[in-house]
Design a protein around this motif. Structure first.
Motif, PDB file in Angstrom:
ATOM      1  N   LEU A 173      -6.876  -9.370  17.089  1.00 39.31           N
ATOM      2  CA  LEU A 173      -6.900  -8.521  16.158  1.00 39.31           C
ATOM      3  C   LEU A 173      -5.950  -7.165  16.958  1.00 39.31           C
ATOM      4  O   LEU A 173      -5.724  -6.350  16.004  1.00 39.31           O
ATOM      5  CB  LEU A 173      -8.212  -8.074  15.892  1.00 39.31           C
ATOM      6  N   ARG A 196       4.605   2.129  -5.115  1.00 40.57           N
ATOM      7  CA  ARG A 196       4.608   0.806  -4.758  1.00 40.57           C
ATOM      8  C   ARG A 196       4.671  -0.250  -6.100  1.00 40.57           C
ATOM      9  O   ARG A 196       5.112  -1.263  -5.677  1.00 40.57           O
ATOM     10  CB  ARG A 196       3.708   0.182  -3.809  1.00 40.57           C
ATOM     11  N   ASN A 231      -7.321   6.890   2.363  1.00 40.82           N
ATOM     12  CA  ASN A 231      -8.506   6.374   3.266  1.00 40.82           C
ATOM     13  C   ASN A 231      -9.681   5.550   2.396  1.00 40.82           C
ATOM     14  O   ASN A 231     -10.336   4.693   2.888  1.00 40.82           O
ATOM     15  CB  ASN A 231      -9.013   7.481   4.217  1.00 40.82           C
ATOM     16  N   THR A 241     -12.246   0.916  18.011  1.00 41.47           N
ATOM     17  CA  THR A 241     -13.207  -0.141  18.452  1.00 41.47           C
ATOM     18  C   THR A 241     -12.706  -1.192  19.262  1.00 41.47           C
ATOM     19  O   THR A 241     -13.410  -1.572  20.460  1.00 41.47           O
ATOM     20  CB  THR A 241     -13.599  -0.953  17.211  1.00 41.47           C
ATOM     21  N   LEU A 242     -11.525  -1.484  19.205  1.00 42.01           N
ATOM     22  CA  LEU A 242     -10.929  -2.746  20.181  1.00 42.01           C
ATOM     23  C   LEU A 242     -10.798  -2.113  21.521  1.00 42.01           C
ATOM     24  O   LEU A 242     -11.236  -2.848  22.551  1.00 42.01           O
ATOM     25  CB  LEU A 242      -9.559  -2.911  19.481  1.00 42.01           C
ATOM     26  N   GLY A 245      -9.860   4.189  13.725  1.00 41.96           N
ATOM     27  CA  GLY A 245     -11.271   3.788  14.027  1.00 41.96           C
ATOM     28  C   GLY A 245     -11.342   2.333  14.465  1.00 41.96           C
ATOM     29  O   GLY A 245     -11.928   1.907  15.736  1.00 41.96           O
ATOM     30  N   PHE A 246     -10.557   1.402  13.836  1.00 44.09           N
ATOM     31  CA  PHE A 246     -10.574   0.128  14.206  1.00 44.09           C
ATOM     32  C   PHE A 246      -9.929  -0.165  15.853  1.00 44.09           C
ATOM     33  O   PHE A 246     -10.376  -0.785  16.676  1.00 44.09           O
ATOM     34  CB  PHE A 246      -9.620  -0.708  13.195  1.00 44.09           C
ATOM     35  N   PHE A 270       0.862  -1.254  -0.070  1.00 38.02           N
ATOM     36  CA  PHE A 270      -0.273  -0.030  -0.020  1.00 38.02           C
ATOM     37  C   PHE A 270       0.902   1.330   0.132  1.00 38.02           C
ATOM     38  O   PHE A 270       1.684   1.308   0.843  1.00 38.02           O
ATOM     39  CB  PHE A 270      -0.841  -0.078   1.314  1.00 38.02           C
ATOM     40  N   GLY A 271       0.424   2.248  -0.871  1.00 34.88           N
ATOM     41  CA  GLY A 271       1.228   3.372  -0.896  1.00 34.88           C
ATOM     42  C   GLY A 271       1.517   4.073  -2.026  1.00 34.88           C
ATOM     43  O   GLY A 271       1.699   3.309  -3.180  1.00 34.88           O
ATOM     44  N   ASN A 285       2.925   4.762   3.959  1.00 33.48           N
ATOM     45  CA  ASN A 285       3.165   3.191   3.057  1.00 33.48           C
ATOM     46  C   ASN A 285       3.064   2.013   4.240  1.00 33.48           C
ATOM     47  O   ASN A 285       3.801   2.174   5.207  1.00 33.48           O
ATOM     48  CB  ASN A 285       4.237   3.150   2.114  1.00 33.48           C
ATOM     49  N   PHE A 286       2.616   0.879   3.568  1.00 34.07           N
ATOM     50  CA  PHE A 286       2.694  -0.093   4.659  1.00 34.07           C
ATOM     51  C   PHE A 286       2.682  -1.484   3.706  1.00 34.07           C
ATOM     52  O   PHE A 286       2.075  -1.447   2.427  1.00 34.07           O
ATOM     53  CB  PHE A 286       1.801  -0.247   5.535  1.00 34.07           C
ATOM     54  N   MET A 345      -1.415   8.695   5.670  1.00 30.95           N
ATOM     55  CA  MET A 345      -1.142   7.639   5.819  1.00 30.95           C
ATOM     56  C   MET A 345       0.079   7.019   5.393  1.00 30.95           C
ATOM     57  O   MET A 345       0.443   7.619   4.243  1.00 30.95           O
ATOM     58  CB  MET A 345      -2.274   6.512   5.298  1.00 30.95           C
ATOM     59  N   PHE A 394     -16.140  -2.528  13.378  1.00 33.98           N
ATOM     60  CA  PHE A 394     -15.339  -2.160  12.498  1.00 33.98           C
ATOM     61  C   PHE A 394     -16.030  -1.593  11.233  1.00 33.98           C
ATOM     62  O   PHE A 394     -15.557  -0.827  10.373  1.00 33.98           O
ATOM     63  CB  PHE A 394     -14.597  -3.632  12.204  1.00 33.98           C
ATOM     64  N   VAL A 402      -1.727  10.544  11.410  1.00 31.93           N
ATOM     65  CA  VAL A 402      -1.191  10.645  10.198  1.00 31.93           C
ATOM     66  C   VAL A 402      -2.333  10.413   9.184  1.00 31.93           C
ATOM     67  O   VAL A 402      -2.236   9.799   8.139  1.00 31.93           O
ATOM     68  CB  VAL A 402      -0.215   9.198   9.864  1.00 31.93           C
ATOM     69  N   ALA A 403      -3.509  11.006   9.555  1.00 36.36           N
ATOM     70  CA  ALA A 403      -4.860  10.602   8.700  1.00 36.36           C
ATOM     71  C   ALA A 403      -5.148   9.199   8.371  1.00 36.36           C
ATOM     72  O   ALA A 403      -5.577   9.004   7.075  1.00 36.36           O
ATOM     73  CB  ALA A 403      -4.559  11.635   7.406  1.00 36.36           C
ATOM     74  N   ALA A 404      -5.018   8.255   9.170  1.00 33.86           N
ATOM     75  CA  ALA A 404      -5.249   6.874   9.096  1.00 33.86           C
ATOM     76  C   ALA A 404      -6.773   6.528   9.636  1.00 33.86           C
ATOM     77  O   ALA A 404      -6.721   6.129  10.862  1.00 33.86           O
ATOM     78  CB  ALA A 404      -4.182   6.050   9.663  1.00 33.86           C
ATOM     79  N   ASN A 405      -7.573   7.192   9.192  1.00 35.23           N
ATOM     80  CA  ASN A 405      -8.998   7.022   9.828  1.00 35.23           C
ATOM     81  C   ASN A 405      -9.436   5.536   9.993  1.00 35.23           C
ATOM     82  O   ASN A 405      -9.994   5.288  11.165  1.00 35.23           O
ATOM     83  CB  ASN A 405     -10.054   7.472   8.820  1.00 35.23           C
ATOM     84  N   VAL A 406      -9.165   4.693   9.306  1.00 39.01           N
ATOM     85  CA  VAL A 406      -9.607   3.297   9.408  1.00 39.01           C
ATOM     86  C   VAL A 406      -8.677   2.595  10.532  1.00 39.01           C
ATOM     87  O   VAL A 406      -9.219   2.155  11.588  1.00 39.01           O
ATOM     88  CB  VAL A 406      -9.315   2.545   8.144  1.00 39.01           C
ATOM     89  N   LEU A 427      -2.741  -5.796  11.516  1.00 41.00           N
ATOM     90  CA  LEU A 427      -3.787  -4.629  10.813  1.00 41.00           C
ATOM     91  C   LEU A 427      -3.962  -3.294  11.269  1.00 41.00           C
ATOM     92  O   LEU A 427      -3.689  -2.372  10.663  1.00 41.00           O
ATOM     93  CB  LEU A 427      -5.240  -5.366  11.172  1.00 41.00           C
ATOM     94  N   TYR A 433      -4.185  13.226  -1.215  1.00 40.69           N
ATOM     95  CA  TYR A 433      -3.422  11.846  -1.083  1.00 40.69           C
ATOM     96  C   TYR A 433      -4.253  11.119   0.131  1.00 40.69           C
ATOM     97  O   TYR A 433      -4.925   9.809   0.022  1.00 40.69           O
ATOM     98  CB  TYR A 433      -2.015  11.728  -0.921  1.00 40.69           C
ATOM     99  N   ASP A 434      -4.570  11.829   1.231  1.00 39.59           N
ATOM    100  CA  ASP A 434      -5.036  11.247   2.401  1.00 39.59           C
ATOM    101  C   ASP A 434      -6.591  10.624   2.190  1.00 39.59           C
ATOM    102  O   ASP A 434      -6.900   9.654   2.471  1.00 39.59           O
ATOM    103  CB  ASP A 434      -4.789  12.131   3.699  1.00 39.59           C
ATOM    104  N   THR A 465     -16.870   2.151  11.711  1.00 41.08           N
ATOM    105  CA  THR A 465     -15.537   2.940  11.252  1.00 41.08           C
ATOM    106  C   THR A 465     -15.693   2.864   9.909  1.00 41.08           C
ATOM    107  O   THR A 465     -15.433   3.957   9.328  1.00 41.08           O
ATOM    108  CB  THR A 465     -14.404   1.831  12.029  1.00 41.08           C
ATOM    109  N   THR A 486     -16.060   6.376   8.072  1.00 40.78           N
ATOM    110  CA  THR A 486     -15.077   6.843   7.021  1.00 40.78           C
ATOM    111  C   THR A 486     -15.602   7.526   5.610  1.00 40.78           C
ATOM    112  O   THR A 486     -15.304   8.345   5.157  1.00 40.78           O
ATOM    113  CB  THR A 486     -14.106   5.880   6.914  1.00 40.78           C
TER     114      THR A 486
END
Lengths: 385, 385
Positions: free
Chosen positions: B248, A18, A241, B217-218, B213-214, A14-15, B3-4, B1, A214, B206-210, B253, A236-237, A217, A221
């Protein structure tokens, strides 16, 4: 929580930038068939990036895979594989190209009539060629699941299949590849992902706190970023997302251990078959009407959805459900998608035809309780005119 | 977000009675080594269920794997594998048994000195024996990741390793297997999972909404069900949600594409090394003090955490952060875990020893910014007395 199996072996890369990592993911000695759709993959430079990353590997290209990909087209690709000694497939595109590539991967290793892959819903598939994907359109999650839908034009059939052998080995998710997509396709992707989530969430409670949280969420989003991602194509962000949300919407995670519905999809498919309305738009027509019709069986989850996705806490139960349905409709409108059959040239008098097709296709007990009969589907469509 | 890469090939078999499915998951011709810890696996009947599911396969058993599993013990298992022609490992237990089994799986296929597996942090591992797990204690997520921590008593070292070859092929997660666990172990598992999530969440946005949010939730799930799961050991839904949440919490994740901290873990490890305090309890001591000390760099995420996990919206920023830290401490207390060094017989005068060990182990630039120096860690511990 219901018992479940969860297994998803696809590697996500991801990103930004890549595509360059294809070199490390595709075997060095692979003979690669690149599969793609229309001219945009060439025009946007994605194919050039892919060719460069594959270096001096032998590469054959197979373009022209259609939206709603065709059986006959896929079979031509199987011939190309045999003639060229291809050992690895690389799908460059959206859900249609990836779906077609899954079928090609299975058919190339199948000794019988490949039509059986579809009529058996995938159960005859015992192996498949390895394949990766470079995703260009966030929507279907085909890049991280094992499902595919293939259309056989001559037989007038559109059939899904799934096989544990048909997970992509890897998928490249570069949000920058989405910058050039038309707004209409982004809107369709947002709506498609939204309804994928709803189909696995808006049923009845089974004390699945994690899956529900989940799903909420992912829905929040999309509500937050969907309209913005259309407005600002190079943010980008927002696109990152959107892309990750659409993948997680249907990779098996949120649907593990919970009941699932899928009635909106099955009814929507028949509208597409009737007059070629975009798949996502049929969902936006059917879902709000189905929510309203099924407010009894779905009551608890509709109230939870209203509270946790739309922050609706005021009024009696039916008022809150009304507000949640209105919010859903407004969301589709905010991304430019209309929610009435009449917006897509489907009249009340056409409903007979659509329900007839639904019945002919055996879709007579839809939904999480199997209670959406053709009569109920008719009532839903009549309310959606 | 950021890269990953995300890749997690472990198959999860979740729910009641899933041990019976071992028969379909373990190769029919496998010679199986069952690895386990103390007497509870036998006493609770789990081993009997496992033996029954494996049918007439050749089975050898290797018990006695310690909490904080030992290098020397694992090496004994490698000998048993060689002598008996074992082809498949099956870990029955919690994180310690699974961690040991990962090391055994790698060491059995490694031609050099197996100590190098640890000193290289796993980079020398090029293959490993296939293994599955039957999880009996929700806490570490070792059942769905590729990491392991092994203690070498003679060398006085406790070293982690990771390898993409060390994912379990499958893990059986049956919440009913947790019914007989002591409350102390459930509480530790809840705290351990909670802090695993925090280490991947409470950094900077870093604008990683998901992912955010996950993670929320946890965290909310643990806050909701943690105390209840201790009170009601045979409530299936509570234990099911706890088990899936703990898995999880550290399966890759929620940590994909976001900064990570892990300073509480590194500091906590030295407290355990000092006087054998339970790992989870050291985290409950360090985390609230670290949150308070790092309220500057972590400000935005602390406010988000307060709002989205604890519903804290009133007061100025520092008051909201204070309230979030108080809520965190109260949560640990609610599951019976104390949060002060003095609760575990660690005095202010012992901090020198702990900081000395931290420095000796090279842990001099911890946290998401590398800014938790030994001086900062000292300040955190002094505030936690």
């Amino acid at each position: 929580m219901n018992n479940f199996d969860f297994h998803n072996p696809t590697r996500i890369l991801f990103g930004k930038g890549r595509i360059a990592d294809l070199n490390a993911q595709v075997p060095n000695d692979a003979k690669v068939l690149i599969t793609y759709g229309g001219g945009s993959a060439e025009r946007t430079g994605v194919l050039a990036q892919v060719r460069k990353a594959l270096g001096d590997r032998t590469v054959v290209e197979f373009g022209g895979i259609e939206p709603n990909p065709r059986f006959a087209t896929a079979i031509k690709a199987v011939d190309v594989i045999a003639k060229n000694g291809i050992t690895f497939l690389l799908a460059v595109g959206g859900g249609s190209v990836i779906d077609a590539t899954k079928f090609i991967a299975a058919a190339a290793k199948f000794s019988g009539d490949p039509w059986e892959i579809l009529t058996s819903r995938g159960s005859v598939v015992k192996e498949a060629m390895p394949f990766g994907t470079v995703l260009t359109l966030p929507a279907t999650a085909s890049e991280m699941n094992s499902g595919s839908v293939i259309t056989h034009a001559e037989k007038g059939a559109k059939l899904p299949f799934m096989s544990p052998h048909c997970y992509p080995v890897f998928s490249v998710l570069d949000p920058e590849l989405t910058y050039t997509l038309p707004a209409r396709q982004i809107a369709n992707g947002v709506a498609d992902a939204f309804v994928h989530i709803i189909e696995q969430y808006l049923t009845y409670p089974v004390a699945a706190n994690v899956q529900d949280g989940f799903a909420e969420t992912l829905l929040r989003t999309l509500v937050d970023i969907g309209p913005k991602a259309i407005e600002a194509p190079e943010d980008y962000d927002l696109r990152a997302n959107l892309m990750w949300t659409a993948t997680l919407a249907l990779n098996g995670l949120i649907g593990a251990g919970v009941p699932q519905d899928w009635a909106s999809h099955m009814i929507g498919h028949e509208i597409t078959a009737f007059n070629d309305t975009d798949h996502a738009r049929t969902l936006a027509v059917v879902l709000p009407a189905l929510m309203n019709d099924q407010r009894g069986p779905k009551r608890e989850k509709l109230l939870q959805y209203g509270a946790n996705v739309w922050n609706i806490h005021e009024g009696d139960e039916d008022a809150r459900i009304d507000a949640a349905i209105d919010a859903t409709r407004d969301f589709f409108h905010a991304i430019g998608i209309k929610t009435r059959l009449s917006d897509y040239n489907v009249a009340a008098s056409d409903i007979d035809t659509i329900i007839g097709a639904l019945t002919d296709h055996g879709m007579t007990a839809l939904g999480e309780h199997g209670a959406i009969t053709p009569e109920v589907a008719r009532r839903i469509l009549e309310a959606a005119v």
